[in-house]
Design a protein around this motif. Structure first.
Motif, mmCIF file in Angstrom:
data_model
loop_
_atom_site.group_PDB
_atom_site.id
_atom_site.type_symbol
_atom_site.label_atom_id
_atom_site.label_comp_id
_atom_site.label_asym_id
_atom_site.label_seq_id
_atom_site.Cartn_x
_atom_site.Cartn_y
_atom_site.Cartn_z
ATOM 1 N N LEU A 171 1.690 -0.354 -6.381
ATOM 2 C CA LEU A 171 0.286 -0.473 -5.959
ATOM 3 C C LEU A 171 -0.194 0.827 -5.315
ATOM 4 N N GLY A 172 0.709 1.464 -4.577
ATOM 5 C CA GLY A 172 0.368 2.754 -3.978
ATOM 6 C C GLY A 172 0.076 3.796 -5.045
ATOM 7 N N ILE A 173 0.890 3.790 -6.098
ATOM 8 C CA ILE A 173 0.682 4.757 -7.186
ATOM 9 C C ILE A 173 -0.610 4.437 -7.932
ATOM 10 N N SER B 271 -3.262 3.209 -6.740
ATOM 11 C CA SER B 271 -4.463 3.571 -5.988
ATOM 12 C C SER B 271 -4.570 5.075 -5.768
ATOM 13 N N SER B 272 -3.527 5.836 -6.114
ATOM 14 C CA SER B 272 -3.641 7.270 -5.865
ATOM 15 C C SER B 272 -3.502 8.139 -7.119
ATOM 16 N N GLU C 39 1.269 -12.223 1.965
ATOM 17 C CA GLU C 39 1.127 -11.564 3.251
ATOM 18 C C GLU C 39 1.585 -10.110 3.159
ATOM 19 N N ILE C 40 2.677 -9.893 2.418
ATOM 20 C CA ILE C 40 3.203 -8.528 2.326
ATOM 21 C C ILE C 40 2.307 -7.663 1.442
ATOM 22 N N LEU C 41 1.872 -8.206 0.318
ATOM 23 C CA LEU C 41 1.150 -7.381 -0.651
ATOM 24 C C LEU C 41 -0.362 -7.407 -0.449
ATOM 25 N N SER C 42 -0.861 -8.355 0.286
ATOM 26 C CA SER C 42 -2.301 -8.608 0.441
ATOM 27 C C SER C 42 -3.072 -8.281 -0.849
ATOM 28 N N LEU C 43 -2.891 -9.156 -1.815
ATOM 29 C CA LEU C 43 -3.409 -8.932 -3.152
ATOM 30 C C LEU C 43 -3.987 -10.241 -3.687
ATOM 31 N N ARG D 12 8.885 -5.126 -2.812
ATOM 32 C CA ARG D 12 8.739 -3.743 -2.335
ATOM 33 C C ARG D 12 8.386 -2.799 -3.488
ATOM 34 N N ASP E 289 4.854 -3.114 -4.286
ATOM 35 C CA ASP E 289 4.071 -2.442 -3.251
ATOM 36 C C ASP E 289 3.988 -0.939 -3.554
ATOM 37 N N ARG E 290 5.121 -0.379 -3.935
ATOM 38 C CA ARG E 290 5.174 1.054 -4.297
ATOM 39 C C ARG E 290 4.260 1.324 -5.479
ATOM 40 N N GLU F 212 -6.716 -4.863 -8.873
ATOM 41 C CA GLU F 212 -5.308 -5.249 -8.875
ATOM 42 C C GLU F 212 -5.166 -6.762 -8.714
#
Lengths: 270, 246
Positions: free
Chosen positions: A156-158, A160-161, A200-204, A150, A153-154, A175
């Motif tokens: 990765l959000g940072i 990309s933004s 599956e969760i991170l699709s990376l 998790r 995942d957080r 990534e």
């Protein structure tokens, strides 16, 4: 122009510094001039893992504050002449880092280095966001357990933004997923998430799996990047990762359980 | 006998507050013939649009410049051009009294965004073209997201929200309209956040932490009885979320 790689995770203790040291050494050993920067100001560790802690005179914060030049602060590795280490300051905290200062250092390094590896601190605060701000590629180090996934995942959000590339509307940061401390035995027992679960969760894009290994701790304690231990599974895993990053095709290893011989089955040793 | 009111009388009416868009005629000159002529020109441009259109007459500019005008005359002119005046605002005592005499109420200046210093005369009525443009820009406020929505990220759409990737646990997506998710939904999805009870959530794999339509929500505990990896649609029926296979 150098390629700037950030090694990040969000969560602590997943193997960011181990990975930074191994990747930087791996790239340098292949002849690419590489710098590795410790962004963990206040909790300096990279110098220990690289085995250069007794040679630290100036650090990242000194360079940002113009108290030393970049060349004074860079430590040349004794084992590989293509590798340079820029340590963090132990006596300061992350507020000493500024976007302009970090940008200036990376720009200067970009002139004669091929790769710059940024070892990010844990968390999503200043040190971590500055380590990834200028990045071209991101190695997201994740352990096969839910909280680490998790946090990644957080992160990765940072990525990309809040990166420079995102703010300037350029091509996004590339990534890659590095799954560390993986233990196929425990996955089989259902104690650990499998590669597929995490994927599956991170699709990376999976760059490699690093098995849980005693050699990592031994390497850390002796100040040798684990990639130099060519006999060890973790060392080989990192060598594969460097090769894949540079565009070679290597089948993934260390995902399946090792077949045990009759002898080790009888005695339960490895 | 209909006079004896039963105690449990059926509710026949209700007072509610609403705000609506009404054209305002903002007068910048007290020259009656000029007003007449310019109104005529405007109406010729779009006769159908202005026919029987309600109209609020705004006198604040005139009164700010102390330009006297006979309100009864203005009302007569706008009626002539097919408008239906519904009131006055920014008028003085005399004008408000005249309006009341014609059964036209006085409206407050609250919400009027006309700068008093502005001397430009035009800007009286929205043209149909402008109205159309406004509607067109509203309809493209739908949002399409093709990248995974990561934990901690929030996405808000003023219209519909379409996500062609995964919505991670800890992420939050909100839309004033419908939500479509073509990946897995593991985070929170809130449709109709401004109270549109007819909005829906469509998703191809429901593993959400929370789903909500117009404020009515269900948590993952309630959702666990629905199998994952199956496309479903979620709608609101009488304050209850209905989850159906597609």
């Amino acid at each position: 122009m150098a390629r700037i790689i950030v090694v990040t995770s969000g969560k602590g203790g997943v193997g960011k510094t181990t990975t930074s040291a191994a990747i930087a050494m791996g790239l340098a050993k292949r002849g690419h001039k590489t710098a590795v920067i410790d962004f963990d100001v206040g909790l300096r560790n990279l110098d220990l893992i690289m085995g250069c802690e007794r040679r630290v005179v100036y650090d990242l914060v000194n360079v940002i504050n113009n108290e030393a030049t970049l060349n004074q602060a860079l430590i040349k590795d004794k084992r590989c002449d293509q590798l340079f280490i820029l340590p963090a300051s132990q006596t300061r905290d992350k507020d000493a880092l500024t976007t302009e200062g970090v940008g200036k250092i990376l720009e200067e390094l970009s002139k004669d280095f091929k790769y710059i590896v940024c070892d990010s601190p844990a968390g999503i605060e200043r040190g971590a966001t500055l380590a990834m701000y200028f990045a071209d590629d991101a190695f997201v180090v994740t352990n096969p357990e839910v909280s680490s996934v998790r946090d990644s995942d957080r992160m990765l959000g940072i990525l990309s933004s809040k990166s420079r590339r995102a703010e300037n509307g350029e091509e996004p940061i590339k990534e890659y997923l590095l799954l560390s401390r993986y233990s196929p035995d425990r996955v089989k027992l259902g104690e650990m998430l499998s590669v597929d679960d995490v994927q599956e969760i991170l699709s990376l894009h999976l760059l490699g799996v690093i098995p849980e290994s005693k050699s990592v701790l031994n390497a850390s304690n002796s100040g040798t990047p684990v990639i130099l231990d060519e006999q060890s599974d973790a060392g080989q895993a990192y060598a594969d990762i460097v090769a894949r990053y540079l565009g070679e095709t290597k089948p993934h290893r260390f995902i399946e359980e090792e077949k045990k011989g009759l002898f080790s089955k009888l005695f339960g040793s490895k | 006998m209909s006079t004896g009111a039963p105690t449990s009388q059926k509710i026949a009416l209700e007072f509610k507050s609403t705000s609506l868009t009404v054209p305002v005629l903002l007068l910048a000159s007290n020259d009656i013939s000029l007003i007449d002529q310019q109104l005529k020109e405007k109406v010729v441009q779009a006769p159908e649009f202005f026919k029987n259109s309600p109209l609020l007459i705004d006198l604040q500019k005139l009164n700010a410049q102390n330009l006297p005008i006979d309100f009864t005359e203005i009302v007569a002119i706008v009626r002539q051009h097919g408008f239906m005046p519904i009131g006055v605002r920014g008028g003085n005592e005399q004008q408000n009294g005249d309006a009341l005499a014609m059964n036209l109420p006085q409206h407050s200046l609250h919400g009027s965004n006309v700068p008093l210093v502005n001397k430009a005369p035009a800007k009286t009525l929205p043209t149909p073209a402008a109205e159309e443009q406004k509607q067109a820009s509203q309809s493209i406020e739908n949002k399409l997201v093709t990248q995974p929505i990561r934990s901690g990220q929030r996405v808000y759409a003023k219209g519909d929200l379409i996500v062609t990737a995964t919505v991670s646990a800890g992420a939050e997506i909100m839309a004033e309209g419908n939500i479509h998710i073509y990946g897995s939904l593991r985070g929170r999805a809130l449709a109709g956040v401004l109270g549109n009870v007819n909005s829906r959530i469509f998703c191809s794999d429901l593993q959400a932490e929370l789903i909500s339509i117009a404020g009515i929500y269900q948590l993952s505990d309630d959702l666990s009885k629905y199998p994952a990896h199956k496309p479903v649609q979620i709608s609101l029926d009488n304050q209850t979320l209905i989850i159906k296979d597609i």
